[in-house]
Design a protein around this motif. Structure first.
Motif, PDB file in Angstrom:
ATOM      1  N   ARG A 398      34.780  37.522  28.615  1.00 52.76           N
ATOM      2  CA  ARG A 398      33.602  36.937  29.285  1.00 52.76           C
ATOM      3  C   ARG A 398      33.890  35.649  30.078  1.00 52.76           C
ATOM      4  NH1 ARG A 398      29.906  37.365  24.441  1.00 52.76           N
ATOM      5  NH2 ARG A 398      30.184  39.782  24.163  1.00 52.76           N
ATOM      6  N   MET A 399      33.456  35.601  31.234  1.00 56.99           N
ATOM      7  CA  MET A 399      33.500  34.072  31.914  1.00 56.99           C
ATOM      8  C   MET A 399      32.606  33.334  30.972  1.00 56.99           C
ATOM      9  SD  MET A 399      32.774  34.867  35.864  1.00 56.99           S
ATOM     10  CE  MET A 399      31.357  35.596  35.582  1.00 56.99           C
ATOM     11  N   THR A 400      32.923  31.917  30.923  1.00 59.09           N
ATOM     12  CA  THR A 400      32.182  30.966  30.395  1.00 59.09           C
ATOM     13  C   THR A 400      31.034  30.341  31.475  1.00 59.09           C
ATOM     14  OG1 THR A 400      33.455  28.939  31.362  1.00 59.09           O
ATOM     15  CG2 THR A 400      34.185  29.913  29.308  1.00 59.09           C
ATOM     16  N   ALA A 401      30.111  29.562  31.165  1.00 61.58           N
ATOM     17  CA  ALA A 401      29.025  29.154  32.088  1.00 61.58           C
ATOM     18  C   ALA A 401      29.634  28.389  33.295  1.00 61.58           C
ATOM     19  CB  ALA A 401      28.271  28.421  31.482  1.00 61.58           C
ATOM     20  N   SER A 402      30.625  27.456  32.800  1.00 54.42           N
ATOM     21  CA  SER A 402      31.322  26.871  33.870  1.00 54.42           C
ATOM     22  C   SER A 402      32.064  27.744  34.907  1.00 54.42           C
ATOM     23  CB  SER A 402      32.246  25.919  33.450  1.00 54.42           C
ATOM     24  OG  SER A 402      31.597  24.897  32.715  1.00 54.42           O
ATOM     25  N   GLN A 403      32.810  28.742  34.235  1.00 57.15           N
ATOM     26  CA  GLN A 403      33.357  29.581  35.362  1.00 57.15           C
ATOM     27  C   GLN A 403      32.472  30.514  36.028  1.00 57.15           C
ATOM     28  OE1 GLN A 403      35.661  31.641  32.131  1.00 57.15           O
ATOM     29  NE2 GLN A 403      37.747  30.942  32.851  1.00 57.15           N
ATOM     30  N   ALA A 404      31.477  30.867  35.398  1.00 60.92           N
ATOM     31  CA  ALA A 404      30.511  31.796  36.167  1.00 60.92           C
ATOM     32  C   ALA A 404      29.929  31.032  37.311  1.00 60.92           C
ATOM     33  CB  ALA A 404      29.556  32.062  35.254  1.00 60.92           C
ATOM     34  N   LEU A 405      29.821  29.623  37.441  1.00 57.07           N
ATOM     35  CA  LEU A 405      29.107  28.974  38.464  1.00 57.07           C
ATOM     36  C   LEU A 405      30.402  28.885  39.541  1.00 57.07           C
ATOM     37  CD1 LEU A 405      27.504  25.966  36.471  1.00 57.07           C
ATOM     38  CD2 LEU A 405      26.576  27.553  37.831  1.00 57.07           C
ATOM     39  N   THR A 406      31.625  29.306  39.437  1.00 63.33           N
ATOM     40  CA  THR A 406      32.346  29.214  40.600  1.00 63.33           C
ATOM     41  C   THR A 406      32.845  30.702  40.773  1.00 63.33           C
ATOM     42  OG1 THR A 406      34.696  29.419  39.067  1.00 63.33           O
ATOM     43  CG2 THR A 406      33.751  26.995  39.681  1.00 63.33           C
ATOM     44  N   HIS A 407      32.124  31.787  40.139  1.00 65.31           N
ATOM     45  CA  HIS A 407      32.237  33.062  40.580  1.00 65.31           C
ATOM     46  C   HIS A 407      31.930  33.133  41.968  1.00 65.31           C
ATOM     47  CE1 HIS A 407      31.420  37.617  41.058  1.00 65.31           C
ATOM     48  NE2 HIS A 407      32.211  37.582  40.274  1.00 65.31           N
ATOM     49  N   PRO A 408      32.707  34.067  42.934  1.00 66.51           N
ATOM     50  CA  PRO A 408      32.367  34.195  44.226  1.00 66.51           C
ATOM     51  C   PRO A 408      30.760  34.411  44.897  1.00 66.51           C
ATOM     52  CG  PRO A 408      34.258  35.442  43.886  1.00 66.51           C
ATOM     53  CD  PRO A 408      33.770  35.019  42.401  1.00 66.51           C
ATOM     54  N   TRP A 409      29.988  35.264  43.771  1.00 66.03           N
ATOM     55  CA  TRP A 409      28.736  35.446  43.832  1.00 66.03           C
ATOM     56  C   TRP A 409      27.668  34.246  43.921  1.00 66.03           C
ATOM     57  CZ3 TRP A 409      24.163  36.198  40.303  1.00 66.03           C
ATOM     58  CH2 TRP A 409      23.185  36.704  41.029  1.00 66.03           C
ATOM     59  N   ALA A 443      54.407  32.387  34.477  1.00 66.36           N
ATOM     60  CA  ALA A 443      54.740  33.366  35.576  1.00 66.36           C
ATOM     61  C   ALA A 443      53.376  33.894  35.697  1.00 66.36           C
ATOM     62  CB  ALA A 443      55.387  34.389  35.022  1.00 66.36           C
ATOM     63  N   LEU A 444      52.372  34.196  34.837  1.00 64.77           N
ATOM     64  CA  LEU A 444      51.241  34.733  34.965  1.00 64.77           C
ATOM     65  C   LEU A 444      50.396  33.640  36.277  1.00 64.77           C
ATOM     66  CD1 LEU A 444      48.806  36.718  34.348  1.00 64.77           C
ATOM     67  CD2 LEU A 444      48.221  35.397  32.659  1.00 64.77           C
ATOM     68  N   SER A 445      50.415  32.444  35.949  1.00 57.70           N
ATOM     69  CA  SER A 445      49.609  31.401  36.717  1.00 57.70           C
ATOM     70  C   SER A 445      50.227  31.486  38.131  1.00 57.70           C
ATOM     71  CB  SER A 445      49.830  29.908  36.157  1.00 57.70           C
ATOM     72  OG  SER A 445      51.197  29.708  36.445  1.00 57.70           O
ATOM     73  N   LYS A 446      51.402  31.878  38.541  1.00 55.79           N
ATOM     74  CA  LYS A 446      51.578  31.995  39.772  1.00 55.79           C
ATOM     75  C   LYS A 446      51.262  33.299  40.479  1.00 55.79           C
ATOM     76  CE  LYS A 446      56.077  29.481  39.006  1.00 55.79           C
ATOM     77  NZ  LYS A 446      57.477  29.671  39.234  1.00 55.79           N
ATOM     78  N   ALA A 447      50.602  33.939  39.843  1.00 55.94           N
ATOM     79  CA  ALA A 447      50.178  35.276  40.328  1.00 55.94           C
ATOM     80  C   ALA A 447      48.671  35.274  40.461  1.00 55.94           C
ATOM     81  CB  ALA A 447      50.456  36.738  39.312  1.00 55.94           C
ATOM     82  N   LEU A 448      47.983  34.118  40.175  1.00 57.18           N
ATOM     83  CA  LEU A 448      46.688  34.182  40.178  1.00 57.18           C
ATOM     84  C   LEU A 448      46.031  33.977  41.794  1.00 57.18           C
ATOM     85  CD1 LEU A 448      46.068  31.118  37.882  1.00 57.18           C
ATOM     86  CD2 LEU A 448      45.454  33.459  37.355  1.00 57.18           C
ATOM     87  N   GLU A 450      42.893  33.221  44.448  1.00 60.97           N
ATOM     88  CA  GLU A 450      42.290  32.075  44.975  1.00 60.97           C
ATOM     89  C   GLU A 450      41.072  31.840  44.310  1.00 60.97           C
ATOM     90  OE1 GLU A 450      42.239  28.582  46.740  1.00 60.97           O
ATOM     91  OE2 GLU A 450      43.951  29.918  46.968  1.00 60.97           O
ATOM     92  N   ASP A 451      40.311  33.086  44.142  1.00 62.24           N
ATOM     93  CA  ASP A 451      38.954  32.652  43.149  1.00 62.24           C
ATOM     94  C   ASP A 451      39.358  31.979  42.042  1.00 62.24           C
ATOM     95  OD1 ASP A 451      37.693  34.061  45.255  1.00 62.24           O
ATOM     96  OD2 ASP A 451      37.423  36.006  44.495  1.00 62.24           O
ATOM     97  N   GLU A 452      40.346  32.687  41.310  1.00 61.33           N
ATOM     98  CA  GLU A 452      40.590  31.970  40.060  1.00 61.33           C
ATOM     99  C   GLU A 452      40.966  30.472  40.181  1.00 61.33           C
ATOM    100  OE1 GLU A 452      39.584  33.701  37.342  1.00 61.33           O
ATOM    101  OE2 GLU A 452      39.140  35.062  38.741  1.00 61.33           O
ATOM    102  N   LEU A 453      41.863  30.060  41.210  1.00 58.72           N
ATOM    103  CA  LEU A 453      42.177  28.900  41.190  1.00 58.72           C
ATOM    104  C   LEU A 453      41.029  27.964  41.577  1.00 58.72           C
ATOM    105  CD1 LEU A 453      45.364  29.438  43.157  1.00 58.72           C
ATOM    106  CD2 LEU A 453      45.207  28.681  40.811  1.00 58.72           C
ATOM    107  N   VAL A 454      40.061  28.050  42.379  1.00 64.76           N
ATOM    108  CA  VAL A 454      38.884  27.462  42.393  1.00 64.76           C
ATOM    109  C   VAL A 454      38.274  26.735  41.209  1.00 64.76           C
ATOM    110  CG1 VAL A 454      36.481  27.595  43.247  1.00 64.76           C
ATOM    111  CG2 VAL A 454      38.242  28.508  44.462  1.00 64.76           C
ATOM    112  N   TYR A 455      38.330  27.460  40.005  1.00 65.12           N
ATOM    113  CA  TYR A 455      37.666  27.134  38.765  1.00 65.12           C
ATOM    114  C   TYR A 455      38.620  26.080  38.259  1.00 65.12           C
ATOM    115  CZ  TYR A 455      37.492  27.125  33.751  1.00 65.12           C
ATOM    116  OH  TYR A 455      37.229  26.838  32.321  1.00 65.12           O
ATOM    117  N   LEU A 456      40.121  26.505  38.259  1.00 68.66           N
ATOM    118  CA  LEU A 456      41.058  25.577  37.733  1.00 68.66           C
ATOM    119  C   LEU A 456      41.221  24.333  38.602  1.00 68.66           C
ATOM    120  CD1 LEU A 456      43.594  28.426  37.037  1.00 68.66           C
ATOM    121  CD2 LEU A 456      42.292  26.925  35.118  1.00 68.66           C
TER     122      LEU A 456
END
Length: 599
Positions: A398-409, A443-448, A450-456
């Motif tokens: 599951r997304m966390t609350a903070s992650q959910a606030l950066t979801h594209p929706w 290696a996994l981080s290099k394949a992220l 752009e949506d996931e990078l917004v949160y990070l």
């Protein structure tokens, strides 16, 4: 107030199983419900018809007919407990047993069991020596009457009620407030007393967030505890849903969910799990259409350290998370409840439905929410993905609350993203990981995407990097900056002690991404296979190396009995990890048999 099922659990009627011939539900007169103001009694509902235990969900119909009036609301049922024709299946049996234990009922005369026929409760004057020995002194001020003038009652629960009041002097002179009055006579166990004490601690410690009901003060006398709070006159979110015919537009639903996620992320960072998030427990400050939303009723809430797993079964049936029924959960349980609320807002029906509590529990544990039937085809793909990522039965995905606030929706570049305690937990694990596991994560981080990078990026910026890097001081400063009395009570700051290896190194943004990503969450994405394949290509170039089965077993922390599984993860051609081995290295291996654990 409750901590282990409901704080207001009491048996005053028996309902036979819906499938039994001749089953009946006692008819009870329903009085009009007063406008919801703020948490009343000990259950946070402003209603004269309050359910008796925390697993009486809101039994509105699966769809809302247009023009349903908001009052009286069908959100509550008369107090009841089911009479089971057979011993109820897990998890219903331990839940119902916990309810009775919570009430302080033993095995003596007049008790009611899940399969029994008794309907008695323990009278207040029959508590015995144990009850008389209870210390019901809280140390609160005893001059409530000199500071506030009580007005009309606006809600009632089993343990108490809520009244409108007005300040007589001081900063709140002539200001309206809500007063939750909790009867000491109803506090028949040490747990119930501690529940009241903890609720006051939580309200006081969390005070300040714009979507938290504001706490003013606590008082007591020989008969009652008085909790003085902000007066919210706009009614419940549930009533707004019903007044709209059951559905919100996507834009209107976003506005509601953003507010809920904002206060949830605040609570979770402080180490507080609400444990009873539902439309009845969100009130509007005013009757205006754009009124801010406030979360109420922290009677079931508790403090929880980041790595702690709670085991009390609490909540409301339609909103309870699967892991709560399995007695092992943390803040992710609140995210599930928010997912249920989102589902209801978007389509006007509940994702999990049955005619009995045990049926609801089975649906929560086994069924997937329906995102195919009307109106879901007309709802945006982003909204459906959002709901799926909240209502994932695996809490790790599951997304966390903070992650959910950066979801594209929901993403809004002008809205600040809250600090997420998850990054502390993930960075801590990364610092303790082996070089091979770190290489796999890099290696996994290099394949992220752009949506996931917004949160990070947002989380990295909240740490206020110096010269493009962060150290332990950055993590400490960011956490202390957001600290409240509640965070100290839940000992969230202790996680910094486990991150001491970061004292001797600094993380660039690239390495922070590797440290702060969750493979489990990424696996929930529809494009996970593409991400994993791309990551494995990077791993082949920069991190893959020859490894023996014994070394891999040690890496995965399993014993020799797992060797037959692990050998399939190593290529016979060059002795390096294959794609399956790489994916398993990211996620970790779970061997259920205890004798396979490496000691």
């Amino acid at each position: 107030m409750g901590h282990c099922c409901s704080k207001d659990a009491v048996v005053d009627s028996v309902v036979k199983d819906d499938n039994n011939a001749g089953s009946t539900v006692p008819n009870r007169p329903r009085s009009p419900r007063p406008s919801a103001v703020v948490a009343n009694g000990t259950n946070g509902r402003s209603s004269s018809n309050t359910p008796t235990h925390s697993f009486t969900g809101s039994p509105w119909q699966s769809t809302y007919p247009a023009g349903v009036p908001p009052t009286p609301s069908p959100a509550r049922t008369p107090r009841r407990m089911f009479k089971w024709p057979f011993p109820p299946p897990s998890p219903a049996k331990p839940i119902m047993s916990a309810i009775l234990t919570r009430q302080g009922k033993g095995k003596g005369k007049g008790n009611t069991t899940p399969t029994g026929t008794g309907t008695g409760t323990i009278p207040e004057d029959e508590g015995g020596d144990g009850e008389r020995a209870l210390d019901k002194s809280f140390g609160y001020q005893r001059n409530f009457g000199s500071k506030y003038e009580l007005g009309k009652e606006v809600g009632r629960g089993h343990f108490g009620h809520t009244c409108w009041a007005k300040g007589k002097k001081g900063a709140l002179k002539n200001q309206p407030v809500a007063v939750k009055i909790i009867s000491k006579a109803k506090m028949t166990t040490a747990i119930s007393i501690e529940d009241v004490r903890r609720e006051v601690k939580l309200l006081k410690g969390l005070c300040g967030h714009q979507h938290m009901v504001q706490f003013h003060d606590a008082f007591e006398d020989d008969q009652n505890v008085y909790i003085v709070m902000e007066l919210c006159e706009g009614g419940e979110l549930l009533d707004r849903i019903l007044s709209r015919g059951g559905r919100y537009t996507e834009n209107d639903a976003k506005s509601i969910i953003v507010q809920i996620l904002s206060v949830a992320s605040f609570c979770h960072l402080q180490g507080v799990v609400h444990r009873d998030l539902k439309p009845e427990n969100f009130l509007f400050s005013t009757k205006n259409e754009d009124s801010p939303l406030k979360v109420i009723d922290f009677g079931l809430s508790d403090f929880a350290r980041p790595d702690q797993r709670l085991n009390d079964i609490v909540g409301s049936a339609y909103y309870v998370a699967p892991e709560v029924l399995h007695r092992s959960y943390n803040v992710e349980a609140d995210i599930w409840s928010i997912g249920v609320i989102t589902y209801i807002l978007l389509c006007g029906s509940r994702p999990f439905f049955a005619r009995t509590e045990s049926g609801i529990f089975r649906s929560v544990l086994r069924a997937d929410p329906n995102l195919n039937d009307s109106p879901w085809p007309s709802i945006s793909p982003e909204a459906k993905d959002f709901v799926k990522r909240l209502l994932n039965k695996d809490h790790r995905k599951r997304m966390t609350a903070s992650q959910a606030l950066t979801h594209p929706w929901l993403l809004d570049e002008n809205r600040a993203v809250p600090l997420d305690i998850l990054i502390y937990k993930l960075v801590k694990s990364y610092l303790r990981a082996s070089p091979l596991k770190r290489a796999a994560l890099k290696a996994l981080s290099k394949a992220l995407t752009e949506d996931e990078l917004v949160y990070l990026r947002a989380q990295f910026d909240l740490l206020e990097p110096k010269d493009g890097c962060v150290s332990l001081d950055n993590f400490r400063t960011a956490l202390v900056k957001n600290s409240t009395a509640a965070m100290k009570e839940s000992r969230v700051l202790d996680i910094l002690d486990t991150m001491k290896p970061l004292s001797y190194t600094r993380l660039t943004f690239e390495e922070f991404c590797a440290a702060a990503i969750s493979p489990h969450q990424l696996e929930a994405l529809e494009g996970w296979e593409t991400i994993a394949s791309t990551a494995f290509e990077y791993f082949e170039l920069e991190g893959n190396r020859v490894i023996s089965v014994d070394a891999l077993a040690q890496e995965m922390n399993v014993g020799p009995s797992a060797h037959s599984i692990l050998k399939d993860w190593i290529r016979g051609t060059d002795g390096k990890l294959n794609f399956l081995g790489y994916a398993k290295l990211l996620h970790g291996l779970t061997i259920r048999s205890s004798n396979t654990r490496h000691h």
